[in-house]
Design an enzyme around this catalytic site. Structure first.
Site, PDB file in Angstrom:
ATOM      1  N   SER A 119      -3.078  12.188  -2.941  1.00 23.45           N
ATOM      2  CA  SER A 119      -2.170  12.471  -4.051  1.00 23.45           C
ATOM      3  C   SER A 119      -2.938  12.844  -5.306  1.00 23.45           C
ATOM      4  O   SER A 119      -2.363  13.407  -6.228  1.00 23.45           O
ATOM      5  CB  SER A 119      -1.250  11.277  -4.319  1.00 23.45           C
ATOM      6  OG  SER A 119      -1.998  10.117  -4.465  1.00 23.45           O
ATOM      7  N   HIS A 140       1.079  16.680   1.258  1.00 23.55           N
ATOM      8  CA  HIS A 140       1.287  15.493   0.425  1.00 23.55           C
ATOM      9  C   HIS A 140       2.731  15.005   0.467  1.00 23.55           C
ATOM     10  O   HIS A 140       3.627  15.618  -0.107  1.00 23.55           O
ATOM     11  CB  HIS A 140       0.869  15.827  -1.024  1.00 23.55           C
ATOM     12  CG  HIS A 140       1.050  14.679  -1.975  1.00 23.55           C
ATOM     13  ND1 HIS A 140       1.459  14.831  -3.276  1.00 23.55           N
ATOM     14  CD2 HIS A 140       0.886  13.344  -1.793  1.00 23.55           C
ATOM     15  CE1 HIS A 140       1.536  13.655  -3.849  1.00 23.55           C
ATOM     16  NE2 HIS A 140       1.201  12.730  -2.982  1.00 23.55           N
ATOM     17  N   GLU A 152       4.493  18.424  -0.393  1.00 25.01           N
ATOM     18  CA  GLU A 152       3.747  19.515  -1.016  1.00 25.01           C
ATOM     19  C   GLU A 152       2.709  20.024  -0.020  1.00 25.01           C
ATOM     20  O   GLU A 152       1.972  19.233   0.575  1.00 25.01           O
ATOM     21  CB  GLU A 152       3.050  19.020  -2.283  1.00 25.01           C
ATOM     22  CG  GLU A 152       4.029  18.634  -3.376  1.00 25.01           C
ATOM     23  CD  GLU A 152       3.370  17.961  -4.570  1.00 25.01           C
ATOM     24  OE1 GLU A 152       3.857  18.138  -5.688  1.00 25.01           O
ATOM     25  OE2 GLU A 152       2.384  17.220  -4.393  1.00 25.01           O
ATOM     26  N   ASN A 190       3.311  15.078  -9.292  1.00 24.47           N
ATOM     27  CA  ASN A 190       2.599  14.153 -10.176  1.00 24.47           C
ATOM     28  C   ASN A 190       2.159  14.828 -11.469  1.00 24.47           C
ATOM     29  O   ASN A 190       1.863  14.153 -12.454  1.00 24.47           O
ATOM     30  CB  ASN A 190       1.406  13.529  -9.451  1.00 24.47           C
ATOM     31  CG  ASN A 190       1.876  12.515  -8.424  1.00 24.47           C
ATOM     32  OD1 ASN A 190       3.002  12.019  -8.503  1.00 24.47           O
ATOM     33  ND2 ASN A 190       1.042  12.226  -7.449  1.00 24.47           N
TER      34      ASN A 190
HETATM   35  P1  NAI Z   1      -2.715   2.063   2.864  1.00 25.07           P
HETATM   36  O1  NAI Z   1      -3.740   1.215   2.231  1.00 25.07           O
HETATM   37  O2  NAI Z   1      -1.362   1.525   3.099  1.00 25.07           O
HETATM   38  O3  NAI Z   1      -3.274   2.584   4.293  1.00 25.07           O
HETATM   39  C1  NAI Z   1      -4.524   3.133   4.471  1.00 25.07           C
HETATM   40  C2  NAI Z   1      -4.958   2.863   5.897  1.00 25.07           C
HETATM   41  O4  NAI Z   1      -6.131   3.615   6.156  1.00 25.07           O
HETATM   42  C3  NAI Z   1      -5.300   1.397   6.175  1.00 25.07           C
HETATM   43  O5  NAI Z   1      -4.611   0.971   7.319  1.00 25.07           O
HETATM   44  C4  NAI Z   1      -6.810   1.418   6.400  1.00 25.07           C
HETATM   45  O6  NAI Z   1      -7.233   0.447   7.344  1.00 25.07           O
HETATM   46  C5  NAI Z   1      -7.028   2.812   6.901  1.00 25.07           C
HETATM   47  N1  NAI Z   1      -8.361   3.348   6.664  1.00 25.07           N
HETATM   48  C6  NAI Z   1      -9.141   3.217   5.567  1.00 25.07           C
HETATM   49  N2  NAI Z   1     -10.284   3.904   5.714  1.00 25.07           N
HETATM   50  C7  NAI Z   1     -10.230   4.489   6.939  1.00 25.07           C
HETATM   51  C8  NAI Z   1     -11.109   5.345   7.668  1.00 25.07           C
HETATM   52  N3  NAI Z   1     -12.270   5.734   7.163  1.00 25.07           N
HETATM   53  N4  NAI Z   1     -10.711   5.773   8.884  1.00 25.07           N
HETATM   54  C9  NAI Z   1      -9.524   5.395   9.402  1.00 25.07           C
HETATM   55  N5  NAI Z   1      -8.660   4.570   8.769  1.00 25.07           N
HETATM   56  C10 NAI Z   1      -9.012   4.131   7.547  1.00 25.07           C
HETATM   57  O7  NAI Z   1      -2.680   3.409   2.002  1.00 25.07           O
HETATM   58  P2  NAI Z   1      -1.472   4.401   1.742  1.00 25.07           P
HETATM   59  O8  NAI Z   1      -0.698   3.926   0.575  1.00 25.07           O
HETATM   60  O9  NAI Z   1      -0.755   4.656   3.013  1.00 25.07           O
HETATM   61  O10 NAI Z   1      -2.236   5.716   1.257  1.00 25.07           O
HETATM   62  C11 NAI Z   1      -2.946   6.550   2.157  1.00 25.07           C
HETATM   63  C12 NAI Z   1      -3.220   7.883   1.485  1.00 25.07           C
HETATM   64  O11 NAI Z   1      -1.981   8.469   1.065  1.00 25.07           O
HETATM   65  C13 NAI Z   1      -4.084   7.827   0.241  1.00 25.07           C
HETATM   66  O12 NAI Z   1      -4.855   9.010   0.176  1.00 25.07           O
HETATM   67  C14 NAI Z   1      -3.073   7.814  -0.891  1.00 25.07           C
HETATM   68  O13 NAI Z   1      -3.570   8.298  -2.098  1.00 25.07           O
HETATM   69  C15 NAI Z   1      -2.026   8.760  -0.329  1.00 25.07           C
HETATM   70  N6  NAI Z   1      -0.681   8.592  -0.875  1.00 25.07           N
HETATM   71  C16 NAI Z   1      -0.146   7.348  -1.082  1.00 25.07           C
HETATM   72  C17 NAI Z   1       1.145   7.213  -1.588  1.00 25.07           C
HETATM   73  C18 NAI Z   1       1.752   5.871  -1.807  1.00 25.07           C
HETATM   74  O14 NAI Z   1       2.789   5.791  -2.488  1.00 25.07           O
HETATM   75  N7  NAI Z   1       1.209   4.798  -1.253  1.00 25.07           N
HETATM   76  C19 NAI Z   1       1.962   8.398  -1.913  1.00 25.07           C
HETATM   77  C20 NAI Z   1       1.334   9.656  -1.581  1.00 25.07           C
HETATM   78  C21 NAI Z   1       0.053   9.729  -1.107  1.00 25.07           C
END
Ligand code: NAI
Length: 518
Positions: A119, A140, A152, A190
């Site tokens: 994001s 996104h 997006e 954003n």
């Molecule tokens: P989260 O923390 O809920 O999940 C991330 C997952 O990735 C975890 O299960 C973790 O164990 C895993 N992980 C971390 N490093 C890893 C690797 N090297 N290889 C494989 N798995 C790995 O995070 P979330 O909130 O789902 O965010 C994920 C992405 O989405 C980020 O880039 C975030 O910026 C983006 N994003 C998040 C939003 C939100 O509202 N939470 C909205 C839009 C985008």
């Protein structure tokens, strides 16, 4: 190319949300997470959600079975080799994402598309260590993915157009609206969301009124689902403030995106919002507690009766004058029709982008008699009144009596009038003009088409209208007038009108209009 098999890397909130809509659309989904057991845990909790939805009648038992059959947990990354598309939804860290993308390239087929759900990071930067950045794009989604029906699609500097087409097609198959955005800070949503919170914070910082009244004006008067301070509390200051700083810094200190010191102070003071029980508001058992006596209730009990002799109206727009005359006449109030107001007439100024003193000088009336009213909001829903610094109490009381007390019986929960301190451009005018101007400027920067900007901001931020259609609805000329006056009075380049808005306002054409003749 059609995506039949999709691999999700990172099965957290976003990864599993994307997995859900893909599996529901009949796509085979491979789930991988670096943390032991996380992918299986994600699958099980999605299964529980899908079972609840089936019990509510959203799916048949057969549909549930086939959706669940589309989800496969994999524990070895090389098993993603058969995927047509890989979507990365791991931790928001550039180094880690770059490493992952290089690793993915060594596993997948030459024509597999690699997408990132980032994001805030640059898609071009994430792809920069790849041998084939042409196949990398941003995809996104918004949280919660199944409900936020927008995504997006972001080509990086080297991305092939066929990659964008595949992702747009996939978005549609999954029931989402795909919008194409240039790889720029904040993409569309954003970026477009930078005006609402920052302008509300600036208003609060200037002491125009308190945060509850700002929320009330923007919710009740302008139609936003949540006030900006309710929203900041919900998102969390620890999330919102760094985003404000990051976008401001990435655009090299563009004043339109300027954050406010107040949220930095709240961040260090750990008043992070709802999740810690206190932000702008205090929360008990998840419920917002207000400060008790509302401004309206205070005035209802403390404002003395104010007999009204007559009202003189100065309005920038004929339609506003008519509305006020109709309102006053229906309340049996005498209109002072003289060129200059009589000394005992209340002077009501319906102006844009100004403070009451400057408007009174422009209308050549005595600021001591003047109270300004914001006509940008629907008068049947909310009224904002602004006396000048020197307006006599009796005229403030008269204005309040006219627009608060004499309206139909109002309960404390549906406050309809707010008195604000003298300031440039009211609350709703400022915030709406900034939201619309920013939407126009995103179009001017060629980040996306006006239609995509409008849809993305509306769906992604839950605004009642997108900024472009809102501008058309309010009228581009009116928005331009607000900004030009605020800019002239404050000298703050934050308020300078976007060329996109200026030109279309002057030509009297829709803000959606794009130049097609060259
Ligand atoms: P989260 O923390 O809920 O999940 C991330 C997952 O990735 C975890 O299960 C973790 O164990 C895993 N992980 C971390 N490093 C890893 C690797 N090297 N290889 C494989 N798995 C790995 O995070 P979330 O909130 O789902 O965010 C994920 C992405 O989405 C980020 O880039 C975030 O910026 C983006 N994003 C998040 C939003 C939100 O509202 N939470 C909205 C839009 C985008």
């Amino acid at each position: 190319m059609t995506v039949n098999t999709l691999a999700i890397i990172g099965t957290g909130i976003m990864g599993m949300g994307i997995a859900q809509i893909a599996a529901q659309a009949g796509i085979q989904v491979l789930l991988f997470d670096a943390k032991d057991g996380a992918a299986e845990q994600g699958r099980q909790s999605l299964e529980a959600t899908l079972k609840k939805l089936t019990a509510k009648g959203k799916f048949t038992d057969e549909q549930l079975d086939s959706i669940l059959a589309n989800l496969t947990v994999i524990n070895d990354l090389p098993l993603i080799a058969e995927a047509d598309l890989v979507i990365e939804a791991i931790v928001e860290n550039l180094d880690i994402k770059q490493q992952l993308f290089s690793q993915l390239e060594s596993i997948v087929a030459a024509d597999t598309i690699l997408a990132t759900n980032t994001s805030s990071l640059s898609v071009t930067a994430i792809a920069s260590d790849c041998d084939c950045p042409e196949r990398v794009a941003g995809f996104h989604f918004f949280n919660p993915v199944p409900l936020m029906k927008i995504v997006e699609v972001i080509p990086g500097i080297s991305t092939q157009s066929s990659v964008v087409e595949v992702l747009m097609d996939l978005a549609e198959r999954m029931g989402h609206l795909g919008v194409v955005a240039k790889d720029t800070p904040g993409f569309i949503v954003n970026h477009g969301g930078r005006a609402y919170g920052t302008e509300a914070l600036k208003i609060l910082g200037e002491g125009v009124t308190n945060f509850e009244e700002v929320d009330r004006i923007l919710r009740d008067g302008a139609g936003f689902r949540m006030g900006p301070f309710e929203l900041l509390d919900l998102t969390g200051i620890d999330v919102s403030h760094p985003v404000m700083e990051s976008i401001y810094n990435q655009f090299y200190h563009e004043p339109r995106y300027r954050p406010h010191p107040l949220t930095r102070q709240m961040l260090v003071g750990k008043k992070l919002g709802r999740k810690v029980g206190e932000g702008f508001y205090k929360y008990k058992d998840g419920q917002k507690s207000t400060t008790g006596l509302s401004q309206r209730a205070f005035y209802e009990t403390s404002m003395p009766d104010a007999p009204i002799t007559s009202v003189w109206i100065g309005a920038d727009l004929a339609e506003d004058k008519k509305q006020l005359v109709d309102y006053l006449t229906s309340n049996n109030i005498t209109i002072d029709k003289n060129d200059q107001p009589k000394p005992d007439s209340l002077v009501l100024l319906a102006m844009y982008g100004e403070d009451t003193t400057n408007a009174a000088i422009r209308y050549q009336v005595d600021p001591k008699q003047a109270v300004a009213i914001d006509m940008i909001t629907d008068l049947s829903k909310h009224r904002t009144l602004m006396p000048s610094m020197v307006t006599q109490d009796k005229f403030v009381q008269q204005a309040y009596a006219l627009f608060a007390k004499s309206s139909e019986a109002v309960t404390d929960a549906t406050v309809k009038a707010t008195l604000i301190a003298e300031s440039t451009g009211f609350v709703a005018q400022r915030v709406l003009a900034m939201v619309i101007n920013l939407g126009c400027d995103i179009a001017a920067q060629g980040i996306a088409s006006p239609e995509d900007i409008d849809n993305a901001v509306k769906l992604g931020l839950g605004y009642p209208y997108g900024p472009i259609s809102w501008g058309d609805q309010i009228g581009a000329e009116r928005v331009l007038l607000i900004l030009e006056r605020i800019y002239a009075l404050t000298g703050d380049p934050r308020y300078r009108p976007s060329s996109w808005l200026q030109r279309r306002a002057k030509l009297g054409i829709s803000l959606f209009t794009q130049q097609t003749n060259c």
